[in-house]
Design a protein around this motif. Structure first.
Motif, mmCIF file in Angstrom:
data_model
loop_
_atom_site.group_PDB
_atom_site.id
_atom_site.type_symbol
_atom_site.label_atom_id
_atom_site.label_comp_id
_atom_site.label_asym_id
_atom_site.label_seq_id
_atom_site.Cartn_x
_atom_site.Cartn_y
_atom_site.Cartn_z
ATOM 1 N N UNK A 25 0.836 -1.205 0.000
ATOM 2 C CA UNK A 25 0.000 0.000 0.000
ATOM 3 C C UNK A 25 0.868 1.251 0.000
ATOM 4 N N UNK A 26 2.034 1.139 0.632
ATOM 5 C CA UNK A 26 3.019 2.216 0.599
ATOM 6 C C UNK A 26 4.364 1.596 0.307
ATOM 7 N N UNK A 27 5.250 2.359 -0.279
ATOM 8 C CA UNK A 27 6.585 1.863 -0.562
ATOM 9 C C UNK A 27 7.427 1.923 0.697
ATOM 10 N N UNK A 28 8.314 0.921 0.843
ATOM 11 C CA UNK A 28 9.225 0.938 1.978
ATOM 12 C C UNK A 28 10.182 2.113 1.827
ATOM 13 N N UNK A 29 10.266 2.937 2.864
ATOM 14 C CA UNK A 29 11.103 4.123 2.802
ATOM 15 C C UNK A 29 12.178 4.060 3.874
ATOM 16 N N UNK A 30 13.300 4.763 3.646
ATOM 17 C CA UNK A 30 14.311 4.855 4.693
ATOM 18 C C UNK A 30 13.742 5.531 5.924
ATOM 19 N N UNK A 31 14.331 5.234 7.066
ATOM 20 C CA UNK A 31 13.837 5.771 8.333
ATOM 21 C C UNK A 31 13.744 7.289 8.318
ATOM 22 N N UNK A 32 14.774 7.947 7.755
ATOM 23 C CA UNK A 32 14.798 9.401 7.836
ATOM 24 C C UNK A 32 13.768 10.057 6.932
ATOM 25 N N UNK A 33 13.217 9.309 5.951
ATOM 26 C CA UNK A 33 12.260 9.920 5.041
ATOM 27 C C UNK A 33 10.842 9.908 5.577
ATOM 28 N N UNK A 34 10.613 9.131 6.647
ATOM 29 C CA UNK A 34 9.278 9.084 7.223
ATOM 30 C C UNK A 34 9.052 10.304 8.103
ATOM 31 N N UNK A 35 7.877 10.867 8.005
ATOM 32 C CA UNK A 35 7.555 12.040 8.810
ATOM 33 C C UNK A 35 7.261 11.627 10.235
ATOM 34 N N UNK A 36 7.561 12.491 11.172
ATOM 35 C CA UNK A 36 7.224 12.215 12.560
ATOM 36 C C UNK A 36 5.720 12.194 12.718
ATOM 37 N N UNK A 37 5.220 11.248 13.518
ATOM 38 C CA UNK A 37 3.785 11.174 13.758
ATOM 39 C C UNK A 37 3.390 12.227 14.770
ATOM 40 N N UNK A 38 2.113 12.664 14.771
ATOM 41 C CA UNK A 38 1.696 13.763 15.633
ATOM 42 C C UNK A 38 1.739 13.439 17.109
ATOM 43 N N UNK A 300 -5.137 6.071 7.967
ATOM 44 C CA UNK A 300 -4.390 6.114 9.228
ATOM 45 C C UNK A 300 -2.966 6.620 8.985
ATOM 46 N N UNK A 301 -2.337 6.109 7.930
ATOM 47 C CA UNK A 301 -0.958 6.513 7.634
ATOM 48 C C UNK A 301 -0.867 8.002 7.320
ATOM 49 N N UNK A 302 -1.863 8.512 6.619
ATOM 50 C CA UNK A 302 -1.889 9.946 6.321
ATOM 51 C C UNK A 302 -2.122 10.739 7.603
ATOM 52 N N UNK A 303 -3.084 10.308 8.392
ATOM 53 C CA UNK A 303 -3.428 11.023 9.623
ATOM 54 C C UNK A 303 -2.244 11.081 10.583
ATOM 55 N N UNK A 304 -1.508 9.975 10.672
ATOM 56 C CA UNK A 304 -0.384 9.906 11.605
ATOM 57 C C UNK A 304 0.887 10.514 11.033
ATOM 58 N N UNK A 318 -10.619 11.583 10.716
ATOM 59 C CA UNK A 318 -10.441 11.512 12.160
ATOM 60 C C UNK A 318 -11.381 10.489 12.772
ATOM 61 N N UNK A 319 -12.603 10.397 12.246
ATOM 62 C CA UNK A 319 -13.554 9.422 12.770
ATOM 63 C C UNK A 319 -13.079 8.009 12.487
ATOM 64 N N UNK A 320 -12.552 7.796 11.290
ATOM 65 C CA UNK A 320 -12.035 6.475 10.947
ATOM 66 C C UNK A 320 -10.878 6.112 11.858
ATOM 67 N N UNK A 321 -9.985 7.051 12.064
ATOM 68 C CA UNK A 321 -8.824 6.847 12.919
ATOM 69 C C UNK A 321 -9.259 6.494 14.339
ATOM 70 N N UNK A 322 -10.278 7.195 14.843
ATOM 71 C CA UNK A 322 -10.767 6.926 16.190
ATOM 72 C C UNK A 322 -11.372 5.532 16.282
ATOM 73 N N UNK A 323 -12.125 5.137 15.257
ATOM 74 C CA UNK A 323 -12.762 3.818 15.273
ATOM 75 C C UNK A 323 -11.724 2.714 15.324
#
Length: 327
Positions: A25-38, A300-304, A318-323
């Motif tokens: 669903x998403x490509x494997x990325x290096x650790x540093x390329x991932x954004x910090x989650x909120x 979820x990946x976008x939200x986080x 947000x509702x989906x994420x909460x569920x």
């Protein structure tokens, strides 16, 4: 789970990322390329190259299983057998499996309703079905004689003794059976997140039912987890043998996945006594709405902030994420 219950975001993120990468669903990325989650300053650790390779192999096996399942469910038995010969030939060494496939092939040839189909069905009997019936399992020859009645009774005769053989539901049953067999044979289990979700939804629904309460996320769980299960991959003769397993294991499996005692014994026998593998087999027999789950995981990946995107999570996201978290 209420809003005050703490969530281990790092663990949840890691499970979701593992699922998303395993299902491409998403490509494997290096650790540093991932954004910090909120909710956490750190991102999930990237898997090692060996785990990525294993995940890729499992994904390919799952794709093959899905392809075989689609062929069998559509009645294209020859295509399914060809795929089995190419990717899991030893499965066809089991004459129980081969007999069921050839019996369904015979029905599908007759279903065509043409002279060519009828001739091919007769040839199937002579060259494949009859030989398999001799040593597949004790009841196979009786089943063989019974299915021959399809020559006499019309496909639309719902009162005929072979109405069940004509039913397209049989396609789904054999497709589900082969999925169960191949999943264990190829060790092509779903990612931990998908299996965990199946189990959590199951026990959540059971808890709510026993408490007589309505689940706050029932609209999601009822659509996500389907009621039907694939048939179990159990050797027929297991019903006639004394179980050599610890009663504690039998009862643990039976209660965990809502099986009868005999069902738990058969599952353990198929898994050669491996309780964890038997549990995996039973959990994976339940079906998830995979397109729906894929969409939830993407949101979820976008939200986080796990994936980079210009899309901003909306209230619906947000509702989906909460569920998801409530489970």
């Amino acid at each position: 789970m209420d809003d005050t219950t703490p969530v281990n975001w790092e663990a949840l993120d890691a499970l979701v990322v593992d699922f998303a990468t395993s299902e491409t669903l998403i490509e494997q990325q290096p650790q540093e390329s991932l954004m910090d989650s909120p909710a956490s300053p750190s991102s999930p650790p990237s898997p090692s190259s060996s785990s990525v390779s294993s995940s890729s192999s499992s994904y390919r096996s799952r794709l093959i299983i899905r392809q075989i399942r689609r062929c069998l469910a559509a009645g294209d038995i020859d295509a399914g057998i060809d795929l089995l010969r190419a990717h899991a030939p030893s499965v066809l060494d089991d004459h129980r499996v081969l007999f069921r496939l050839q019996k369904q092939k015979f029905i599908e040839l007759l279903r065509k309703g043409t002279e060519e189909g009828r001739d091919a069905a007769i040839d199937c009997i002579r060259t494949a079905l009859a030989p398999c019936a001799l040593d597949a399992y004790p009841e196979a020859y009786e089943e063989f004689k019974h299915v021959l009645l399809a020559f006499i009774y019309d496909i639309n005769d719902q009162s005929s003794p072979v109405a069940n053989e004509w039913s397209e539901k049989r396609r789904c049953e054999i497709a589900g059976l082969m999925t169960s067999v191949l999943r264990a044979h190829l060790q092509a289990y779903d990612p931990v997140f998908a299996m965990s979700l199946r189990y959590l939804i199951s026990i959540h629904k059971t808890f709510c039912f026993r408490q007589g309460t309505k689940s706050p996320v029932s609209d999601l769980t009822e659509r996500l987890l389907m009621e039907v299960r694939d048939p179990p991959a159990v050797p027929q003769e297991s019903f006639y043998e004394a179980p050599p397993f610890d009663e504690v294991d039998i009862q643990a499996l039976a209660h965990a996945v809502e099986l009868t005692r005999q069902g738990a014994v058969d599952s353990l026998r198929f898994a050669k006594g491996d309780l964890f593998q038997a549990f995996q087999n039973e959990i994976c027999r339940t079906k998830l709405d995979m397109p729906m789950l894929d969409e939830l995981v993407r949101e979820y990946c976008v939200y986080r902030g796990i994936v980079r995107t210009g899309f901003v999570a909306s209230a619906g996201d947000s509702q989906t994420y909460t569920a998801l978290c409530c489970l």
